[in-house]
Structure formats: structure tokens, C-alpha cells
Write a protein that holds these residues in place. Structure first.
Motif, PDB file in Angstrom:
ATOM      1  N   ARG A  25      36.805  40.283  44.316  1.00 29.50           N
ATOM      2  CA  ARG A  25      36.080  39.270  43.558  1.00 29.50           C
ATOM      3  C   ARG A  25      35.841  38.008  44.384  1.00 29.50           C
ATOM      4  NH1 ARG A  25      35.125  39.778  38.443  1.00 29.50           N
ATOM      5  NH2 ARG A  25      35.242  37.533  38.088  1.00 29.50           N
ATOM      6  N   HIS A  27      35.018  38.371  47.569  1.00 29.09           N
ATOM      7  CA  HIS A  27      34.156  38.908  48.622  1.00 29.09           C
ATOM      8  C   HIS A  27      34.876  38.983  49.965  1.00 29.09           C
ATOM      9  CE1 HIS A  27      30.244  37.645  46.279  1.00 29.09           C
ATOM     10  NE2 HIS A  27      31.172  38.208  45.501  1.00 29.09           N
ATOM     11  N   TYR A  71      32.861  46.544  43.671  1.00 29.13           N
ATOM     12  CA  TYR A  71      32.997  45.505  44.688  1.00 29.13           C
ATOM     13  C   TYR A  71      32.848  46.143  46.071  1.00 29.13           C
ATOM     14  CZ  TYR A  71      34.761  42.973  40.689  1.00 29.13           C
ATOM     15  OH  TYR A  71      34.872  42.387  39.446  1.00 29.13           O
TER      16      TYR A  71
END
Length: 285
Positions: A25, A27, A71
Motif C-alpha cells: 500500500r 508502493h 498491489y
């Protein structure tokens, strides 16, 4: 060819998967190594996990992996990390080939050194259990036995007496075997006497599952990898979380929820440590 990730998470249990979600979350390029040997793999149900109470442990891990696919910064690989060493980066020897990472989170979990009593390992996670918070309620009709000694027996026995009036205690050397008797457990002593109980609680005696912490010179004590409140070890760029990390207070339960919390905390610290400097700061130049 050596592959690279900014963060390597070794361990695909609750601590490691929660850490991966937090890093994803933010990155952060992350790889999770999972050897497929969860500590609670012999437990038919996990309890005291909000939203998942009474669920098979594998369902939580499967759901977590499904969520991580959203993700693209996170990869989960079914490889075992066999060894580690430090150079400019952290180098990992894995069953899928060599990897390098800038930062490492050790969430490998532990192996439980069970009491050497016949039948204990066969019933482990089902009728022979470690944690009253996780499994005591289901056996509250009692009796619930404790096979242990010293402070551990006093602590666990005290917790169980909040659930049932019948908490027989046995010193480990008294017990010849523990066997299944239908949906209950039968404790047989060396003198031939038997006691039928709803469940048995014993000390799990956990030890770190992987040697990579010692490979990297991380401080490890008998009760786990030494960490601070953020999961930092004594080696720069290396964190630990979950059951493999020493709890700052021994009264904190070793449980799915506390492992997830530790994974989140360590991952947040990792993300913060690698965040770009504020604009106009001395670091930026």
C-alpha cells in the motif's frame, strides 16, 4: 541471475503477509518468501481473530494472498530461504535462486519443541494446545488439563480456571501418554491411572525456524530475535516480527492478531526509513 527487491519478507504467515500488505500500500517493491509450513497448520480452526473466529487458518492465508495481487509492488514466491549473508545488500540463497534486498523482515515463525510424551505431537493443535486465549473457550465444559511445571503451569492454569472449575495439573514426568478418546483426550500416568479431559494445554517451547538471523549476526536469545518496539533488530536494515521475535513483555500472547500487528508495525517503519526526504531538506541535496 540474481533477482532484487527493496524489501525481502521471509515468512508467509500472518506477520509476513500483513507486512507485505502494508508495504504494498506504500508502493514499496517487496518480495515475500513462503516455505508453506505455517505454525498453526495442524489447527483445524483459529480463534480470537476478529472477523475470522472459527475459520480454518489456511483461509486467512489464501485471502491475504488474493488481496496482495492487487498491489503490483508485491510478489509472493513459494521458495525457502536457506541462508543469508551481508554485502552491499542482503543476499539470500533461496530454493528458487539467489536474491538481493536492501532491507529484510524476518517473519519465519518458530518450531515448537513439544513435550516428549507419546501422543502429544499427534494431537497438537487439536486436543493438545498452547494458548488459552486462542482455544480455551471451545473446551470450557471441562475438565481442561495442564501438563507443565513452574511459572508456566501457574499462569496457564490460572487463565483456564476462569473458564472451568476443573483444571487438573500434571507434571510432565508423571504422564506416560496422551491419546484420543472420541472428541476428548485421555491422559495416562506411569502408574496406570487415567484422566479423561476436554483438552490439554502444554508449553510450546518455541525456537526460531530459520537460521538466517544468526547468519546475519542478528542478536538472538532463547526466547527469540531481540527487537525494539518497531521490530528493529540490532543490525541496520533488518527487522523481525511475529512469533520469531522476542516479545517485549512475556504476557503479550503469541497469536495471529499480535503477529499481524507486529508485521504492520515493522513494515511501517521500513517504509518510513526508505521514504524520500522532505522537499528542500538537507537530505534532498
Amino acid at each position: 541471475m540474481t533477482e532484487f527487491a527493496r524489501v525481502a519478507v521471509v515468512g508467509g504467515g500472518p506477520a509476513g503477509l500483513q507486512a507485505a500488505l502494508t508495504l504494498g500500500r506504500m508502493h514499496v517493491d517487496t518480495v515475500v518468501f513462503d516455505d508453506g509450513r505455517p505454525r498453526n497448520g495442524t489447527s483445524p480452526r483459529m480463534h480470537n481473530v476478529l472477523g475470522w473466529d472459527g475459520t480454518e487458518p489456511a483461509r486467512l492465508r489464501t485471502a491475504a494472498r488474493d488481496e496482495l495481487r492487487k498491489y503490483p509492488w508485491v510478489r509472493v514466491v513459494d521458495h525457502t530461504v536457506r541462508a543469508a549473508r551481508r554485502s552491499a545488500d542482503i543476499e539470500l540463497d533461496t530454493s528458487g535462486g539467489p536474491w538481493r534486498a536492501e532491507n529484510l523482515l524476518i517473519a519465519t515463525g518458530v518450531e515448537d519443541a513439544l513435550l516428549p510424551i507419546p501422543g502429544v505431537s499427534d494431537l497438537w493443535g487439536d486436543l493438545v494446545l498452547p494458548c488459552p486465549y486462542c482455544h480455551g473457550h471451545e473446551h470450557a465444559k471441562g475438565p481442561i488439563a495442564v501438563i507443565s511445571s513452574g511459572a508456566h503451569a501457574d499462569h496457564v492454569g490460572g487463565l483456564l480456571r476462569g473458564l472451568t472449575d476443573e483444571v487438573p495439573h500434571f507434571e510432565p514426568e508423571e504422564v506416560a501418554s496422551v491419546t484420543r478418546a472420541g472428541d476428548r483426550a485421555l491422559i495416562t500416568r506411569h502408574d496406570g491411572r487415567t484422566t479423561e479431559v476436554a483438552a490439554v494445554f502444554i508449553p510450546p517451547n518455541p525456537t526460531p525456524r530459520s537460521r538466517i538471523a544468526t547468519d546475519l549476526g542478528v542478536r538472538v536469545e532463547a526466547d527469540g530475535i531481540v527487537v525494539d518496539a518497531l521490530g528493529r533488530t540490532d543490525q541496520l536494515g533488518i527487522w523481525a516480527a511475529g512469533d520469531v521475535a522476542r516479545r517485549l513483555d512475556p504476557h503479550v500472547p503469541a497469536a495471529v492478531v499480535t503477529a499481524m500487528a507486529a508485521g504492520l508495525t515493522a513494515a511501517a517503519d521500513i517504509a518510513a526509513a526508505g521514504a524520500p526526504p522532505p522537499r528542500g531538506s538537507a537530505r534532498e541535496g
